[in-house]
Design an enzyme around this catalytic site. Sequence first.
Site, mmCIF file in Angstrom:
data_model
loop_
_atom_site.group_PDB
_atom_site.id
_atom_site.type_symbol
_atom_site.label_atom_id
_atom_site.label_comp_id
_atom_site.label_asym_id
_atom_site.label_seq_id
_atom_site.Cartn_x
_atom_site.Cartn_y
_atom_site.Cartn_z
ATOM 1 N N LYS A 161 0.742 -1.288 0.107
ATOM 2 C CA LYS A 161 -0.227 -0.015 0.127
ATOM 3 C C LYS A 161 0.710 1.148 0.040
ATOM 4 O O LYS A 161 2.004 1.269 0.201
ATOM 5 C CB LYS A 161 -0.992 -0.125 1.288
ATOM 6 C CG LYS A 161 -1.994 -1.130 1.173
ATOM 7 C CD LYS A 161 -2.758 -0.973 2.462
ATOM 8 C CE LYS A 161 -3.962 -2.137 2.459
ATOM 9 N NZ LYS A 161 -4.755 -2.253 3.510
ATOM 10 N N TYR B 29 -12.286 -3.991 -3.909
ATOM 11 C CA TYR B 29 -12.573 -4.342 -2.280
ATOM 12 C C TYR B 29 -14.176 -4.707 -2.450
ATOM 13 O O TYR B 29 -14.647 -5.405 -1.510
ATOM 14 C CB TYR B 29 -12.432 -3.043 -1.428
ATOM 15 C CG TYR B 29 -11.358 -3.081 -0.687
ATOM 16 C CD1 TYR B 29 -10.806 -4.033 0.251
ATOM 17 C CD2 TYR B 29 -10.521 -2.032 -1.174
ATOM 18 C CE1 TYR B 29 -9.531 -3.672 0.726
ATOM 19 C CE2 TYR B 29 -9.191 -1.859 -0.775
ATOM 20 C CZ TYR B 29 -8.527 -2.826 0.239
ATOM 21 O OH TYR B 29 -7.264 -2.884 0.949
ATOM 22 N N ASN C 103 -1.510 -0.268 7.209
ATOM 23 C CA ASN C 103 -1.125 -1.596 7.821
ATOM 24 C C ASN C 103 -0.280 -2.185 6.648
ATOM 25 O O ASN C 103 -0.051 -3.368 6.375
ATOM 26 C CB ASN C 103 -2.183 -2.729 7.996
ATOM 27 C CG ASN C 103 -3.352 -2.483 7.055
ATOM 28 O OD1 ASN C 103 -3.172 -2.206 5.947
ATOM 29 N ND2 ASN C 103 -4.280 -3.494 7.373
ATOM 30 N N HIS D 74 -1.974 -5.226 1.324
ATOM 31 C CA HIS D 74 -3.140 -5.769 1.239
ATOM 32 C C HIS D 74 -2.826 -7.190 0.753
ATOM 33 O O HIS D 74 -2.001 -7.586 -0.380
ATOM 34 C CB HIS D 74 -4.060 -5.405 0.073
ATOM 35 C CG HIS D 74 -5.063 -6.072 -0.324
ATOM 36 N ND1 HIS D 74 -6.343 -6.504 0.036
ATOM 37 C CD2 HIS D 74 -5.120 -7.246 -1.400
ATOM 38 C CE1 HIS D 74 -6.972 -7.424 -0.353
ATOM 39 N NE2 HIS D 74 -6.334 -7.723 -1.397
ATOM 40 N N GLU E 274 -9.168 -11.177 -7.534
ATOM 41 C CA GLU E 274 -8.417 -9.967 -7.500
ATOM 42 C C GLU E 274 -7.294 -10.084 -8.574
ATOM 43 O O GLU E 274 -6.752 -8.890 -9.219
ATOM 44 C CB GLU E 274 -7.905 -9.913 -6.015
ATOM 45 C CG GLU E 274 -8.755 -9.422 -5.081
ATOM 46 C CD GLU E 274 -8.218 -9.479 -3.608
ATOM 47 O OE1 GLU E 274 -8.987 -9.228 -2.826
ATOM 48 O OE2 GLU E 274 -7.027 -9.888 -3.379
HETATM 49 P P1 GDP Z 1 -7.440 -7.295 5.387
HETATM 50 O O1 GDP Z 1 -7.854 -8.335 4.784
HETATM 51 O O2 GDP Z 1 -6.440 -7.630 6.872
HETATM 52 O O3 GDP Z 1 -6.655 -6.196 4.902
HETATM 53 O O4 GDP Z 1 -8.450 -6.639 6.444
HETATM 54 P P2 GDP Z 1 -10.048 -5.896 5.544
HETATM 55 O O5 GDP Z 1 -10.252 -6.773 4.224
HETATM 56 O O6 GDP Z 1 -11.076 -6.569 6.668
HETATM 57 O O7 GDP Z 1 -10.038 -4.757 5.442
HETATM 58 C C1 GDP Z 1 -9.269 -3.874 4.457
HETATM 59 C C2 GDP Z 1 -8.464 -2.839 4.891
HETATM 60 O O8 GDP Z 1 -9.458 -1.672 5.550
HETATM 61 C C3 GDP Z 1 -7.599 -3.159 6.130
HETATM 62 O O9 GDP Z 1 -6.224 -3.771 5.703
HETATM 63 C C4 GDP Z 1 -7.446 -1.721 6.770
HETATM 64 O O10 GDP Z 1 -6.456 -0.827 5.990
HETATM 65 C C5 GDP Z 1 -8.897 -1.036 6.656
HETATM 66 N N1 GDP Z 1 -9.848 -1.323 7.645
HETATM 67 C C6 GDP Z 1 -10.376 -2.318 7.695
HETATM 68 N N2 GDP Z 1 -11.443 -2.309 8.926
HETATM 69 C C7 GDP Z 1 -11.026 -1.141 9.447
HETATM 70 C C8 GDP Z 1 -11.715 -0.231 10.545
HETATM 71 O O11 GDP Z 1 -12.549 -0.535 10.947
HETATM 72 N N3 GDP Z 1 -11.359 1.162 10.562
HETATM 73 C C9 GDP Z 1 -10.615 1.615 10.027
HETATM 74 N N4 GDP Z 1 -9.996 2.894 10.140
HETATM 75 N N5 GDP Z 1 -9.769 0.964 8.880
HETATM 76 C C10 GDP Z 1 -10.283 -0.234 8.595
HETATM 77 MG MG MG Z 2 -8.998 -8.143 3.235
#
Ligand code: GDP
Ligand code: MG
Length: 202
Positions: A15, A55, A157, A160, A171
């Site tokens: 990212k 997403y 973080n 992805h 994807e």
């Molecule tokens: P990943 O698969 O571990 O990347 O997590 P997800 O697919 O659930 O979410 C995608 C991305 O959205 C995450 O990597 C974070 O950058 C962001 N994100 C997810 N959940 C939250 C949240 O509750 N709050 C905020 N601020 N960012 C979030």
């Molecule tokens: Mg994810």
Amino acid sequence: MNNHPSKERTLVIIKPDGVQRSLIGEIIKRYEKMGLKMIAIKMVVPDASFVRKHYTVDPEWQKKAGEKAIASYQKKGIEPPLKNPIEAGNRVLETLIKYMTSGPVVALVWQGAHAVEVVRKVTGGTEPRTSDVGTIRGDFVLDSYIVSDTDGRAVRNLIHASGSTEEANKEIKLWFKENELVNYRLIAEQILYDVNLDGILE
Ligand code: GDP
Ligand code: MG
């Protein structure tokens, strides 16, 4: 043997914060050292509609992301800012669009046994605050839901990584054309997967 289990594929995106923190090499090194084979790489600046598409390849993503965030607040004994998972997920998506379009990202496809699962393991959990030590997110970043939600931005973080093989296949199709995925052999694959390990001794 094209569908041999050692040929599973997954998508990784470094990212914008990962690129800005000069962690491209460090991140690639972690997956590479594990024995995975990189079969595609490119740097792009994604636009908003592309990030939205990325997403929402999984139509359930908003709900799942919302539920995960709510559960994390509840586990810490804190009232979540939004209690409806879809609403919470939608808000995350809007902040993610801002995050992911803010600069260049590096997209990678990795191939190897259990690629989806082992990449997620080495990447670490979504919230760096609680990601395990030794994972990329745990070692190189310290953001949290609380800090990022307070400021109305996405959790930073670094990476992805596809969450399942179905997600990965969709994807990869979105990010790469078929002819950008390179079919080649790595010598190390003989040591990782060959049945007899013959050819070592002279
Ligand atoms: P990943 O698969 O571990 O990347 O997590 P997800 O697919 O659930 O979410 C995608 C991305 O959205 C995450 O990597 C974070 O950058 C962001 N994100 C997810 N959940 C939250 C949240 O509750 N709050 C905020 N601020 N960012 C979030
Ligand atoms: Mg994810």
